[in-house]
Every structure is written in structure tokens, then in C-alpha cells.
Design a protein around this motif. Sequence first.
Motif, PDB file in Angstrom:
ATOM      1  N   ASN A   1      -5.981   9.662 -14.404  1.00 18.99           N
ATOM      2  CA  ASN A   1      -7.043   9.159 -15.286  1.00 18.99           C
ATOM      3  C   ASN A   1      -8.440   9.620 -14.865  1.00 18.99           C
ATOM      4  OD1 ASN A   1      -7.947   7.383 -13.274  1.00 18.99           O
ATOM      5  ND2 ASN A   1      -6.760   5.672 -14.064  1.00 18.99           N
ATOM      6  N   GLY A   2      -8.515  10.461 -13.836  1.00 18.19           N
ATOM      7  CA  GLY A   2      -9.793  11.048 -13.448  1.00 18.19           C
ATOM      8  C   GLY A   2     -10.679  10.146 -12.601  1.00 18.19           C
ATOM      9  N   THR A   3     -10.145   9.009 -12.160  1.00 19.54           N
ATOM     10  CA  THR A   3     -10.932   8.088 -11.341  1.00 19.54           C
ATOM     11  C   THR A   3     -11.246   8.668  -9.974  1.00 19.54           C
ATOM     12  OG1 THR A   3      -9.922   6.205 -12.465  1.00 19.54           O
ATOM     13  CG2 THR A   3     -10.971   5.752 -10.362  1.00 19.54           C
ATOM     14  N   LEU A   4     -10.284   9.417  -9.432  1.00 16.83           N
ATOM     15  CA  LEU A   4     -10.465   9.989  -8.098  1.00 16.83           C
ATOM     16  C   LEU A   4     -10.216  11.498  -8.143  1.00 16.83           C
ATOM     17  CD1 LEU A   4     -11.079   9.435  -5.149  1.00 16.83           C
ATOM     18  CD2 LEU A   4      -8.649   8.952  -4.795  1.00 16.83           C
ATOM     19  N   PRO A   5     -11.284  12.293  -8.052  1.00 14.22           N
ATOM     20  CA  PRO A   5     -11.132  13.748  -8.061  1.00 14.22           C
ATOM     21  C   PRO A   5     -10.371  14.226  -6.824  1.00 14.22           C
ATOM     22  CG  PRO A   5     -13.436  13.106  -8.326  1.00 14.22           C
ATOM     23  CD  PRO A   5     -12.678  11.881  -7.961  1.00 14.22           C
ATOM     24  N   TYR A   6      -9.718  15.362  -6.947  1.00 10.39           N
ATOM     25  CA  TYR A   6      -8.956  15.915  -5.833  1.00 10.39           C
ATOM     26  C   TYR A   6      -8.912  17.434  -5.941  1.00 10.39           C
ATOM     27  CZ  TYR A   6      -5.141  16.630  -9.138  1.00 10.39           C
ATOM     28  OH  TYR A   6      -4.382  17.045 -10.207  1.00 10.39           O
ATOM     29  N   GLN A   7      -8.517  18.056  -4.859  1.00  6.19           N
ATOM     30  CA  GLN A   7      -8.291  19.497  -4.821  1.00  6.19           C
ATOM     31  C   GLN A   7      -6.881  19.714  -4.320  1.00  6.19           C
ATOM     32  OE1 GLN A   7     -10.327  22.239  -5.524  1.00  6.19           O
ATOM     33  NE2 GLN A   7     -11.677  20.736  -6.448  1.00  6.19           N
ATOM     34  N   LYS A   8      -6.141  20.591  -4.979  1.00  2.00           N
ATOM     35  CA  LYS A   8      -4.796  20.908  -4.528  1.00  2.00           C
ATOM     36  C   LYS A   8      -4.824  22.283  -3.874  1.00  2.00           C
ATOM     37  CE  LYS A   8      -0.001  20.886  -5.954  1.00  2.00           C
ATOM     38  NZ  LYS A   8       0.936  20.649  -7.051  1.00  2.00           N
ATOM     39  N   ILE A   9      -4.420  22.316  -2.624  1.00  2.00           N
ATOM     40  CA  ILE A   9      -4.373  23.566  -1.869  1.00  2.00           C
ATOM     41  C   ILE A   9      -2.937  23.730  -1.402  1.00  2.00           C
ATOM     42  CG2 ILE A   9      -5.245  24.827   0.128  1.00  2.00           C
ATOM     43  CD1 ILE A   9      -7.779  23.055  -0.096  1.00  2.00           C
ATOM     44  N   GLY A  10      -2.291  24.766  -1.896  1.00  2.00           N
ATOM     45  CA  GLY A  10      -0.868  24.919  -1.644  1.00  2.00           C
ATOM     46  C   GLY A  10      -0.156  23.755  -2.315  1.00  2.00           C
TER      47      GLY A  10
ATOM     48  N   ALA B   1       1.871   5.377  -3.644  1.00  2.00           N
ATOM     49  CA  ALA B   1       1.779   6.758  -4.124  1.00  2.00           C
ATOM     50  C   ALA B   1       1.575   6.777  -5.639  1.00  2.00           C
ATOM     51  CB  ALA B   1       3.036   7.534  -3.739  1.00  2.00           C
ATOM     52  N   GLY B   2       2.231   5.862  -6.346  1.00  2.00           N
ATOM     53  CA  GLY B   2       2.094   5.786  -7.804  1.00  2.00           C
ATOM     54  C   GLY B   2       0.685   5.419  -8.234  1.00  2.00           C
ATOM     55  N   THR B   3       0.076   4.492  -7.515  1.00  2.00           N
ATOM     56  CA  THR B   3      -1.307   4.101  -7.830  1.00  2.00           C
ATOM     57  C   THR B   3      -2.255   5.264  -7.593  1.00  2.00           C
ATOM     58  OG1 THR B   3      -0.853   1.801  -7.279  1.00  2.00           O
ATOM     59  CG2 THR B   3      -3.169   2.478  -7.265  1.00  2.00           C
ATOM     60  N   LEU B   4      -2.040   5.987  -6.502  1.00  2.00           N
ATOM     61  CA  LEU B   4      -2.880   7.151  -6.222  1.00  2.00           C
ATOM     62  C   LEU B   4      -2.699   8.207  -7.308  1.00  2.00           C
ATOM     63  CD1 LEU B   4      -4.895   8.553  -4.393  1.00  2.00           C
ATOM     64  CD2 LEU B   4      -2.975   9.361  -3.001  1.00  2.00           C
ATOM     65  N   GLN B   5      -1.473   8.388  -7.765  1.00  2.00           N
ATOM     66  CA  GLN B   5      -1.211   9.333  -8.854  1.00  2.00           C
ATOM     67  C   GLN B   5      -1.949   8.907 -10.121  1.00  2.00           C
ATOM     68  OE1 GLN B   5       2.915   9.824  -9.854  1.00  2.00           O
ATOM     69  NE2 GLN B   5       2.499  11.420 -11.352  1.00  2.00           N
ATOM     70  N   ASN B   6      -1.935   7.616 -10.429  1.00  2.00           N
ATOM     71  CA  ASN B   6      -2.667   7.118 -11.605  1.00  2.00           C
ATOM     72  C   ASN B   6      -4.166   7.375 -11.486  1.00  2.00           C
ATOM     73  OD1 ASN B   6      -0.391   6.202 -12.946  1.00  2.00           O
ATOM     74  ND2 ASN B   6      -0.533   4.152 -12.065  1.00  2.00           N
ATOM     75  N   LEU B   7      -4.714   7.219 -10.292  1.00  2.00           N
ATOM     76  CA  LEU B   7      -6.141   7.482 -10.070  1.00  2.00           C
ATOM     77  C   LEU B   7      -6.455   8.961 -10.306  1.00  2.00           C
ATOM     78  CD1 LEU B   7      -6.792   5.316  -6.880  1.00  2.00           C
ATOM     79  CD2 LEU B   7      -7.488   4.799  -9.234  1.00  2.00           C
ATOM     80  N   ARG B   8      -5.519   9.840  -9.940  1.00  2.00           N
ATOM     81  CA  ARG B   8      -5.705  11.278 -10.201  1.00  2.00           C
ATOM     82  C   ARG B   8      -5.620  11.564 -11.692  1.00  2.00           C
ATOM     83  NH1 ARG B   8      -1.899  12.023  -5.947  1.00  2.00           N
ATOM     84  NH2 ARG B   8      -0.332  12.578  -7.497  1.00  2.00           N
TER      85      ARG B   8
END
Length: 70
Positions: A40-49, A31-38
Motif C-alpha cells: 500500500n506504499g506506507t513503507l518504501p523499500y529497495q530490492k537488491i537481488g 511478515a504479512g503486515t510488512l508486506q501490506n506496508l510495502r
Amino acid sequence: MRSILANKKVETKDRQWLRSAEVRQMLGISAGTLQNLRINGTLPYQKIGGTMYYRSEDIETMMKGRAGHG
């Protein structure tokens, strides 16, 4: 059991948007690695709710880019 896991992989591969847990499992990251990817902009995402979603296309693009850095 393997057939269930194989079917699950097919389901996520065919979907355009994936949840965080699916992305972590697919990439084998924490989960921490995924958070780092978010962050630093490496992996774009959309937050819904309260749920974050990632496009399959963005994950594939990121992985292709990282493959050349090894």
C-alpha cells in the motif's frame, strides 16, 4: 543476554538500511503486515537481488505518522 539484545538494537538504529527481518523485529510485526506496508506504499523499500531493504528514516517517519492516528 540482555546486553547482547541491547547492542543489537543500537546496531540497527545507527544503520541507514535495514533488512526485512530487522524491521519486523523492531516494529513487532509479522511478515504479512510488512508486506501490506510495502504493497500500500506506507513503507518504501529497495530490492537488491532477492533482499528487501528499508531506510531507517522512512521507518521513523511512518511511525511518527501512525502515532497521530490512534
